[in-house]
Motif scaffolding. Structure first.
Motif, mmCIF file in Angstrom:
data_model
loop_
_atom_site.group_PDB
_atom_site.id
_atom_site.type_symbol
_atom_site.label_atom_id
_atom_site.label_comp_id
_atom_site.label_asym_id
_atom_site.label_seq_id
_atom_site.Cartn_x
_atom_site.Cartn_y
_atom_site.Cartn_z
ATOM 1 N N UNK A 64 -8.043 -5.370 5.053
ATOM 2 C CA UNK A 64 -7.278 -6.225 4.259
ATOM 3 C C UNK A 64 -6.763 -7.407 5.099
ATOM 4 N N UNK A 65 -6.755 -8.756 4.416
ATOM 5 C CA UNK A 65 -5.865 -9.700 5.011
ATOM 6 C C UNK A 65 -4.844 -9.795 4.214
ATOM 7 N N UNK A 66 -3.877 -9.673 5.266
ATOM 8 C CA UNK A 66 -2.445 -9.926 4.657
ATOM 9 C C UNK A 66 -1.457 -10.786 5.928
ATOM 10 N N UNK A 67 -0.669 -11.743 5.044
ATOM 11 C CA UNK A 67 -0.266 -12.740 6.256
ATOM 12 C C UNK A 67 -1.163 -13.537 7.002
ATOM 13 N N UNK A 68 -2.353 -13.522 6.422
ATOM 14 C CA UNK A 68 -3.479 -14.490 7.213
ATOM 15 C C UNK A 68 -4.041 -13.398 8.225
ATOM 16 N N UNK A 69 -3.784 -12.309 8.268
ATOM 17 C CA UNK A 69 -4.190 -11.442 9.457
ATOM 18 C C UNK A 69 -5.260 -10.578 9.003
ATOM 19 N N UNK A 70 -6.353 -10.041 9.489
ATOM 20 C CA UNK A 70 -6.958 -8.781 9.333
ATOM 21 C C UNK A 70 -6.715 -7.707 9.670
ATOM 22 N N UNK A 71 -6.328 -6.757 8.813
ATOM 23 C CA UNK A 71 -6.075 -5.500 9.574
ATOM 24 C C UNK A 71 -7.353 -4.372 9.235
ATOM 25 N N UNK A 72 -7.791 -3.590 9.990
ATOM 26 C CA UNK A 72 -8.913 -2.723 9.845
ATOM 27 C C UNK A 72 -8.625 -1.331 9.875
ATOM 28 N N UNK A 73 -9.326 -0.356 9.520
ATOM 29 C CA UNK A 73 -9.429 1.103 9.573
ATOM 30 C C UNK A 73 -7.831 1.536 8.985
ATOM 31 N N UNK A 74 -7.236 2.295 9.691
ATOM 32 C CA UNK A 74 -6.024 2.830 9.373
ATOM 33 C C UNK A 74 -4.837 1.999 9.169
ATOM 34 N N UNK A 75 -4.900 0.845 9.923
ATOM 35 C CA UNK A 75 -3.873 -0.239 9.725
ATOM 36 C C UNK A 75 -4.165 -0.908 8.263
ATOM 37 N N UNK A 76 -5.300 -1.140 7.773
ATOM 38 C CA UNK A 76 -5.616 -1.683 6.578
ATOM 39 C C UNK A 76 -5.064 -0.900 5.561
ATOM 40 N N UNK A 77 -5.214 0.698 5.454
ATOM 41 C CA UNK A 77 -4.992 1.409 4.469
ATOM 42 C C UNK A 77 -3.456 1.353 4.518
ATOM 43 N N UNK A 78 -2.918 1.598 5.636
ATOM 44 C CA UNK A 78 -1.197 1.568 5.534
ATOM 45 C C UNK A 78 -0.471 0.255 5.144
ATOM 46 N N UNK A 79 -1.146 -0.703 5.559
ATOM 47 C CA UNK A 79 -0.680 -2.090 5.161
ATOM 48 C C UNK A 79 -0.779 -2.073 3.582
ATOM 49 N N UNK A 80 -1.731 -1.834 3.219
ATOM 50 C CA UNK A 80 -1.796 -1.893 1.592
ATOM 51 C C UNK A 80 -0.925 -1.042 0.884
ATOM 52 N N UNK A 81 -0.713 0.384 1.400
ATOM 53 C CA UNK A 81 -0.025 1.234 0.691
ATOM 54 C C UNK A 81 1.358 0.808 1.030
#
Length: 135
Positions: A64-81
């Protein structure tokens, strides 16, 4: 840290049944319509994946790209949730050490087709959801 010009974009494996259900889960709860989506099988998704070092032919993570930064793996899922209404409590899961979170994530990611199955072609969203898909 790699950045991307579009914000709140979720990159997912469009042939993965689990990943497509994840997208539907987010759509159902994202009442602000904050997040947009792109399957890794699309031109846009493949470019995004390559930018972040994800092999479009053998993806091992969503992003997920959030705040212009890409988050991967568990960071991506938790950022979205953590940005979905009623799910802010998931921010507490960031306290779990990242290596442990990512190990669990990777175990599921490696076996997702065996456990959940795979579509023959890329998942096609309904008309409402399609308006939020970047290809």
């Amino acid at each position: 840290m790699t950045t991307w010009p579009d914000d709140d974009v979720i990159l997912y494996d469009g042939v993965c049944i689990f990943c497509s259900r994840w997208v539907r889960f987010v759509v159902a709860r994202d009442t602000a319509r904050r997040f947009r989506f792109t399957p890794i099988q699309s031109d846009y998704g493949a470019r995004l994946a390559k930018t972040f070092g994800i092999d479009p032919d053998d993806p091992d993570t969503n992003a997920v790209v959030h705040g212009g930064i890409a988050y991967l793996k568990s960071d991506a899922a938790l950022t979205v949730l953590s940005h979905l209404p009623g799910w802010s409590w998931t921010r507490t899961l960031f306290a779990v050490p990242k290596p442990l979170r990512d190990a669990v994530y990777s175990l599921i990611a490696r076996n997702r087709y065996k456990i959940f199955g795979k579509y023959e072609t890329c998942f096609v969203p309904d008309a409402d959801m399609r308006a939020r898909v970047l290809e």
